[in-house]
Write an enzyme that holds these catalytic residues in place. Structure first.
Site, PDB file in Angstrom:
ATOM      1  N   ASN A 112      14.283  10.287  -4.139  1.00 27.99           N
ATOM      2  CA  ASN A 112      14.301  11.110  -2.677  1.00 27.99           C
ATOM      3  C   ASN A 112      12.985  11.024  -2.404  1.00 27.99           C
ATOM      4  OD1 ASN A 112      14.510  13.210  -1.085  1.00 27.99           O
ATOM      5  ND2 ASN A 112      14.980  14.561  -2.560  1.00 27.99           N
ATOM      6  N   TRP A 113      12.809  10.360  -1.116  1.00 27.53           N
ATOM      7  CA  TRP A 113      11.437  10.035  -0.658  1.00 27.53           C
ATOM      8  C   TRP A 113      11.144  11.329   0.184  1.00 27.53           C
ATOM      9  CZ3 TRP A 113      11.092   4.513   1.066  1.00 27.53           C
ATOM     10  CH2 TRP A 113      10.771   3.712   0.016  1.00 27.53           C
ATOM     11  N   LYS A 114      12.161  12.582   0.647  1.00 25.93           N
ATOM     12  CA  LYS A 114      11.709  13.669   1.284  1.00 25.93           C
ATOM     13  C   LYS A 114      10.972  13.136   2.503  1.00 25.93           C
ATOM     14  CE  LYS A 114      11.766  15.796  -3.105  1.00 25.93           C
ATOM     15  NZ  LYS A 114      10.885  16.968  -3.859  1.00 25.93           N
ATOM     16  N   HIS A 160      20.092  19.893  -1.727  1.00 27.82           N
ATOM     17  CA  HIS A 160      18.863  19.883  -2.411  1.00 27.82           C
ATOM     18  C   HIS A 160      18.159  21.519  -2.265  1.00 27.82           C
ATOM     19  CE1 HIS A 160      14.819  19.006  -3.188  1.00 27.82           C
ATOM     20  NE2 HIS A 160      15.234  17.900  -3.997  1.00 27.82           N
ATOM     21  N   GLU A 178      15.317  22.073  -1.468  1.00 30.50           N
ATOM     22  CA  GLU A 178      14.355  22.407  -0.323  1.00 30.50           C
ATOM     23  C   GLU A 178      15.343  22.602   0.774  1.00 30.50           C
ATOM     24  OE1 GLU A 178      12.012  18.866  -1.079  1.00 30.50           O
ATOM     25  OE2 GLU A 178      11.387  19.694  -2.883  1.00 30.50           O
ATOM     26  N   GLU A 205      18.669  19.993 -11.095  1.00 29.43           N
ATOM     27  CA  GLU A 205      17.241  20.137 -10.636  1.00 29.43           C
ATOM     28  C   GLU A 205      16.746  21.544 -10.765  1.00 29.43           C
ATOM     29  OE1 GLU A 205      16.113  16.444  -8.028  1.00 29.43           O
ATOM     30  OE2 GLU A 205      16.865  17.887  -7.042  1.00 29.43           O
ATOM     31  N   GLY A 253       8.728  18.762  -8.473  1.00 36.83           N
ATOM     32  CA  GLY A 253       7.217  18.753  -7.826  1.00 36.83           C
ATOM     33  C   GLY A 253       5.970  19.624  -8.376  1.00 36.83           C
ATOM     34  N   SER A 289      10.383  16.606 -11.635  1.00 40.14           N
ATOM     35  CA  SER A 289       9.250  15.694 -12.441  1.00 40.14           C
ATOM     36  C   SER A 289       9.522  14.761 -13.393  1.00 40.14           C
ATOM     37  CB  SER A 289       8.206  16.824 -13.047  1.00 40.14           C
ATOM     38  OG  SER A 289       7.819  17.734 -12.040  1.00 40.14           O
ATOM     39  N   GLY A 343      11.548  12.469  -7.129  1.00 41.21           N
ATOM     40  CA  GLY A 343      10.920  12.608  -5.686  1.00 41.21           C
ATOM     41  C   GLY A 343       9.650  12.046  -6.256  1.00 41.21           C
ATOM     42  N   GLY A 344       8.474  12.640  -6.594  1.00 34.65           N
ATOM     43  CA  GLY A 344       7.041  12.304  -6.516  1.00 34.65           C
ATOM     44  C   GLY A 344       6.768  10.991  -6.944  1.00 34.65           C
TER      45      GLY A 344
HETATM   46  P1  PGA Z   1      10.103  15.725  -8.193  1.00 36.57           P
HETATM   47  O1  PGA Z   1      11.437  15.952  -6.972  1.00 36.57           O
HETATM   48  O2  PGA Z   1      10.224  14.440  -8.691  1.00 36.57           O
HETATM   49  O3  PGA Z   1       8.782  15.328  -7.074  1.00 36.57           O
HETATM   50  O4  PGA Z   1       9.990  16.885  -8.903  1.00 36.57           O
HETATM   51  C1  PGA Z   1      12.555  15.855  -7.467  1.00 36.57           C
HETATM   52  C2  PGA Z   1      13.723  16.110  -6.452  1.00 36.57           C
HETATM   53  O5  PGA Z   1      13.289  17.131  -5.253  1.00 36.57           O
HETATM   54  O6  PGA Z   1      14.724  15.427  -6.186  1.00 36.57           O
END
Ligand code: PGA
Length: 261
Positions: free
Chosen positions: A13-15, A100, A102, A175, A181, A221, A242-243
């Site tokens: 997930n590149w956001k 998600h 966010e 999640e 993050g 994470s 994500g990250g």
């Molecule tokens: P993260 O994000 O790996 O940076 O914790 C995961 C996500 O939001 O899908």
């Protein structure tokens, strides 16, 4: 690994990172580090503006699947800045995220809205990943089970009232919000517990068969140094990253987990 899941899903997930140029540079390196593997699915969720660059740069590597991070609840209309599931299907994408944390936190997506978006993805023939998870306050207050079942129940009600569906071959992502993050990862025990609760909720609401065959990914994470332990947890069918998915070397390591390279 659940019965119907033939293989683990490793999703990026590149956001709101990587424009078209950075997308091409990522793929240039990633494709050299990660050759196609038929025993796993690798799915990318680039920013909408970089989707066509992604599709062009992956060239004939269609083992690298692509999805949309978010869709509108309507098929088309005067909704500045938005994209629909129908458009994502037209652009030849195969997957879509729904719910998600966010989107829930920063854009006010409620469970019912998430249910409608899930319906739109299904209607357009895309494969949705429904994201659920608790905040730290909810976890500390002992509300894990209540929050997960409320999220699933209301999303499934929203899906039912959207008139779309049915939703076969369910893919969900657990999640925990406190792990996204933050560098904090759920322990294998936390993940096993939450994935078990999600499956119990699906058994109550859908059927034992649907619960057993749903794929449930873990997100929060995920890194090269915890991927093996997470994938070894009973009931964890893949990861949403994500990250660590922004760096081609680290995401390639994640995608190669458990393979002989
Ligand atoms: P993260 O994000 O790996 O940076 O914790 C995961 C996500 O939001 O899908």
């Amino acid at each position: 690994m659940s019965e119907a899941v033939r293989q683990p899903v490793l999703a990026a997930n590149w956001k709101m990172f990587k424009g078209p140029e950075a997308t091409r540079a990522f793929l240039d390196r990633f494709m050299r580090l990660y050759p196609a593997h038929s025993d796993r699915s690798v799915v990318f969720f680039p920013a909408a503006i970089s989707l066509s660059a992604f599709l062009a740069a992956r060239s004939d590597r269609d083992d690298l699947e692509v999805g949309i991070q978010d869709v509108h609840t309507e098929v088309e209309g005067a909704y500045t800045g938005a994209v629909s599931a129908a458009m994502a299907a037209e652009a030849k994408l195969g997957w879509g995220l729904a719910g998600h944390s966010e989107r829930r936190r920063d854009f006010g997506d409620e469970d019912a809205t998430v249910g409608t978006k899930l319906g739109r993805l299904l209607e357009a023939g895309l494969r949705p990943i429904l994201c659920v998870g608790e905040t730290l306050e909810e976890r500390r207050a002992g509300r894990l089970e209540e929050v997960l079942s409320r999220q699933m129940e209301s999303v499934l009600d929203g899906l039912a009232s959207s008139g779309c569906g049915p939703w076969h071959d369910k893919v969900l992502a657990y999640e925990p919000v406190w792990a996204i993050g933050t560098g904090e990862t759920a322990t294998p025990r936390d993940a096993a517990e939450a994935h078990g609760l999600i499956r119990e909720g699906l058994a109550r609401r859908a059927s034992d068969e649907q619960a057993a065959t749903a794929a449930i990914l873990y997100g929060g994470s995920v890194k090269p140094d915890n991927i093996e332990a997470l994938l070894a947890v009973d009931g964890v069918d893949g990861v949403l990253v994500g990250g660590a998915s922004l760096d081609p070397d680290s995401f390639a390591q994640i995608c190669l987990a458990g393979s002989d390279r």
